[in-house]
Each structure stands twice: as structure tokens, then as C-alpha cells.
Design a protein around this motif. Structure first.
Motif, short mmCIF file in Angstrom:
data_model
loop_
_atom_site.label_atom_id
_atom_site.label_comp_id
_atom_site.label_asym_id
_atom_site.label_seq_id
_atom_site.Cartn_x
_atom_site.Cartn_y
_atom_site.Cartn_z
N UNK A 176 0.85 -1.19 0.00
CA UNK A 176 0.00 0.00 0.00
C UNK A 176 0.88 1.24 0.00
N UNK A 177 0.47 2.24 -0.75
CA UNK A 177 1.23 3.47 -0.83
C UNK A 177 0.64 4.37 -1.90
N UNK A 178 0.99 5.63 -1.84
CA UNK A 178 0.47 6.60 -2.80
C UNK A 178 1.34 6.74 -4.03
N UNK A 179 2.58 6.24 -3.97
CA UNK A 179 3.50 6.37 -5.09
C UNK A 179 4.06 5.00 -5.45
N UNK A 180 4.65 4.92 -6.66
CA UNK A 180 5.26 3.67 -7.09
C UNK A 180 6.47 3.34 -6.23
N UNK A 181 7.18 4.38 -5.76
CA UNK A 181 8.32 4.14 -4.89
C UNK A 181 7.91 3.43 -3.62
N UNK A 182 6.79 3.85 -3.05
CA UNK A 182 6.29 3.20 -1.84
C UNK A 182 5.84 1.78 -2.13
N UNK A 183 5.28 1.56 -3.32
CA UNK A 183 4.86 0.20 -3.70
C UNK A 183 6.07 -0.71 -3.82
N UNK A 184 7.11 -0.26 -4.53
CA UNK A 184 8.29 -1.10 -4.74
C UNK A 184 9.10 -1.27 -3.45
N UNK A 185 8.95 -0.35 -2.52
CA UNK A 185 9.66 -0.51 -1.25
C UNK A 185 9.09 -1.67 -0.44
N UNK A 186 7.89 -2.13 -0.81
CA UNK A 186 7.27 -3.29 -0.16
C UNK A 186 7.20 -4.45 -1.15
N UNK A 187 8.30 -4.67 -1.88
CA UNK A 187 8.33 -5.65 -2.97
C UNK A 187 7.87 -7.05 -2.55
N UNK A 188 8.26 -7.57 -1.37
CA UNK A 188 7.78 -8.92 -1.00
C UNK A 188 6.26 -9.04 -0.97
N UNK A 189 5.57 -7.94 -0.69
CA UNK A 189 4.10 -7.99 -0.66
C UNK A 189 3.50 -8.10 -2.06
N UNK A 190 4.31 -7.87 -3.09
CA UNK A 190 3.83 -8.00 -4.47
C UNK A 190 3.82 -9.44 -4.96
N UNK A 191 4.51 -10.33 -4.25
CA UNK A 191 4.72 -11.69 -4.76
C UNK A 191 3.40 -12.44 -4.94
N UNK A 192 2.56 -12.44 -3.93
CA UNK A 192 1.31 -13.20 -4.03
C UNK A 192 0.34 -12.62 -5.07
N UNK A 193 0.12 -11.29 -5.13
CA UNK A 193 -0.74 -10.76 -6.20
C UNK A 193 -0.20 -11.06 -7.59
N UNK A 194 1.12 -10.91 -7.79
CA UNK A 194 1.71 -11.20 -9.10
C UNK A 194 1.58 -12.69 -9.42
N UNK A 195 1.81 -13.55 -8.43
CA UNK A 195 1.70 -14.99 -8.65
C UNK A 195 0.28 -15.39 -9.03
N UNK A 196 -0.71 -14.74 -8.43
CA UNK A 196 -2.10 -15.06 -8.74
C UNK A 196 -2.42 -14.81 -10.20
N UNK A 197 -2.04 -13.62 -10.69
CA UNK A 197 -2.30 -13.31 -12.10
C UNK A 197 -1.42 -14.14 -13.03
N UNK A 198 -0.16 -14.37 -12.64
CA UNK A 198 0.77 -15.07 -13.52
C UNK A 198 0.38 -16.53 -13.71
N UNK A 199 -0.04 -17.20 -12.65
CA UNK A 199 -0.38 -18.62 -12.75
C UNK A 199 -1.58 -18.85 -13.65
N UNK A 200 -2.51 -17.90 -13.65
CA UNK A 200 -3.66 -18.04 -14.54
C UNK A 200 -3.27 -17.75 -15.98
N UNK A 201 -2.39 -16.77 -16.18
CA UNK A 201 -1.99 -16.38 -17.53
C UNK A 201 -1.04 -17.37 -18.16
N UNK A 202 -0.15 -17.96 -17.36
CA UNK A 202 0.86 -18.87 -17.90
C UNK A 202 0.21 -20.09 -18.54
N UNK A 203 -0.94 -20.50 -18.03
CA UNK A 203 -1.63 -21.66 -18.61
C UNK A 203 -2.03 -21.39 -20.05
N UNK A 204 -2.54 -20.18 -20.31
CA UNK A 204 -2.93 -19.82 -21.68
C UNK A 204 -1.71 -19.68 -22.58
#
Length: 314
Positions: free
Chosen positions: A168-196
Motif C-alpha cells: 500500500x502506498x500513494x506512489x510507485x516508490x512506496x509500492x516497490x519498497x514493499x516488494x515482498x508484498x507483491x509476490x502473491x498478487x503477481x503470482x495469482x495473475x501469472x499462474x492463470x496467464x501462464x496456462x494460456x
């Protein structure tokens, strides 16, 4: 080339206009109309009448649409009365976060899908091929909210490896500063897309392996690895260019649900929040942005495919 681009641009413009008309019309059909949706169920009739006069909602729907479209042409997507700020500012703040999520998930999906598809093509009709195919279909058919909840239960609650919420954050810098928290959301979209993606790579590699140029290269002394990397893989990835453009609507839809599951402050999250509180201008503005992005993605995919494959005629 120029004529082709002009035709596609005209077609894209027509599609965007039709989507805008359809979205505007559907939102006009909200219970009580957009004015009631904006002011809420407790608004008095006098308040509704005053609001309609001040904001032009008392005019015919056609006039309202052209007034809104005129504002869009000048960069004005309306005003969110729930968030108390222009829709353009809301989208400018939250769209980059959604783009980051989509870009990362697409990149991860491609990195996984290409070797998986090549493996399936080279090991077709074997146990490994059938196993990967079964897993691919399972992920492809799985709703993003269900997969996201499974990943949260396993990796956040049971194993405590990652946070159950996105950054959570108002800027991309704040988002990337919490990079480990991106893993599960990215994995959710990636696993569905990789099948196609992997299914398309598999089919394309199998088709290219049966071509005469592969047999010619092998007869000339090239190894299997050289033929695969220099010829087969290069030609097999061309259809993926088109697929990337066509999966934009799917990615936006997946991001919409995924952001809600992980409380990720992207455009999908704002759209869901706007739908819950009947924020009419937000729904209309984001719907238009998604439509434009989808059409542009399809247009770029067509152009890219035509440029990369000389067999395609403009």
C-alpha cells in the motif's frame, strides 16, 4: 502500411466510441438513475432536482452523452463526488499501480510459459506432457479470487512466508519498497496467464517442428539445440505477440479481482469500491480507460505481428 494503419485506427476509434456509448447507457439504467446513485437513497426529491439542474442530468440522455464526450476530448473524465476529486486525478494516481501489477505478472507468465510450452512440444503425448496439460487447465479454469485465497491460506497464514495483503502506498516508490508484498498478487495473475501462454507456445512449437526448414537445418549438421533456439523458438514466439494484446481484457479483469482480494490500491480496487458506493463518474471513467487500453493493445499486437512475420499481408 500507411493505409493499413489508417484502417485499423478508424476501426479502433469506432470500437471505443461504441463502448463509451454502451457503458454510458448501461450506467444510466442504474436504479433511480445516476443522480440517485451519486446522492444516495436518503436524498430528498428537492436535492435530486437541484443536483440534476446544476450538473446537466435533467437534459436528455443524448445531450448528456455529448456533454460528457466533449469533456473527455478535453481531458475531463468527470468528478467523483464520493472521493471528492476529479476522475482524471484518481486514475492518474491508481493506474500506474495496476500497470505494474499487470506488467510483472505478464513477464513472469512469459518466463514460465515459454520453457513449459517447449518442453510439452518436445515431450508431447508423454506423461510429463499430460501432467503439465492437466495443471495448465486447472489454473486456467480457476477463478482469480479463489486462487488468490488459496495462496494467502498457504503462503501467508500457514507458512508465514509472505504478507496476506499487497503493498500500500500513494506512489510507485512506496509500492516497490514493499516488494515482498507483491509476490502473491503477481503470482495469482501469472499462474492463470501462464496456462494460456504455454498452450499457445506448445502448439506453435509443434507446428514449426514439422516444417521443412527444421529438417533441412538438421540435415545440414545443426544440433537439436541450435535448431530449437535459432529457428523454431524464434518463429514460434511470433503468435505470442498477438496473444499479449488479446489478453489485456483478461488481465484487467483479473487485476480487478486480485486487487480486491489483496487490498492492493490499483485501478481495479478503486473500480470495485466505486461500484459498491455507486460512484457513477468513476465507473464511467475507468470503463473508458480500460476500453481504450484494450483497443490500443489489440492494435499494437496486429501491427507487431505484421511487422515480425513477413508472410502477413497488410
Amino acid at each position: 502500411m500507411t493505409g493499413y494503419l489508417l484502417r485499423r485506427l478508424v476501426q479502433s476509434l469506432i470500437v471505443v466510441v461504441l463502448v463509451a456509448i454502451l457503458t454510458f447507457t448501461l450506467l444510466q439504467m442504474l436504479p433511480g438513475g445516476p443522480t440517485r446513485a451519486i446522492l444516495g437513497p436518503k436524498a430528498t426529491q428537492q436535492q435530486i432536482d437541484t443536483f440534476k439542474q446544476q450538473n446537466g442530468y435533467d437534459k436528455p440522455v443524448v445531450v448528456q452523452f455529448f456533454h460528457w464526450a466533449g469533456g473527455v476530448l478535453h481531458g475531463d473524465l468527470g468528478y467523483s463526488y464520493k472521493l471528492n476529486q476529479p476522475v482524471t486525478d484518481v486514475i492518474a494516481e491508481h493506474l500506474p499501480k495496476t500497470l505494474v501489477l499487470m506488467a510483472l505478472s505478464t513477464a513472469v507468465a512469459l518466463v514460465l510459459a515459454v520453457p513449459i510450452g517447449v518442453y510439452q512440444a518436445r515431450k508431447r503425448d508423454t506423461l510429463g506432457d499430460y501432467t503439465v496439460t492437466g495443471l495448465s487447465f486447472a489454473f486456467y479454469a480457476m477463478p482469480s479470487f479463489f486462487l488468490g485465497e488459496l495462496l494467502i491460506l498457504l503462503f501467508a497464514i500457514e507458512l508465514h512466508w509472505f504478507s496476506p495483503a499487497g503493498p500500500n502506498g500513494n506512489t510507485l516508490g512506496e509500492i516497490f519498497s514493499q516488494a515482498p508484498s507483491l509476490i502473491l498478487p503477481v503470482a495469482t495473475l501469472a499462474l492463470i496467464t501462464v496456462a494460456s501462454f504455454s498452450r499457445y507456445v506448445r502448439s506453435s512449437v509443434m507446428e514449426n517442428l514439422s516444417q521443412d526448414y527444421v529438417r533441412t537445418a538438421l540435415a545440414g549438421g545443426a544440433s537439436d539445440g541450435q535448431v530449437m533456439v535459432r529457428h523454431v523458438l524464434r518463429n514460434s514466439l511470433i503468435p505470442i505477440v498477438t496473444l499479449l494484446g488479446l489478453t489485456l481484457p483478461q488481465l484487467f479483469a483479473g487485476a480487478l479481482i486480485t486487487e480486491q482480494v489483496f487490498n492492493y490500491p490499483g485501478m481495479g480496487f478503486i473500480f470495485v469500491q466505486g461500484a459498491q458506493v455507486h460512484d457513477y463518474p468513476i465507473l464511467l471513467g475507468i470503463g473508458l480507460v480500460v476500453a481504450v487500453a484494450t483497443v490500443v493493445g489489440s492494435l499494437l499486437a496486429d501491427i507487431g505481428y505484421a511487422v515480425l512475420d513477413p508472410r502477413v499481408k497488410y
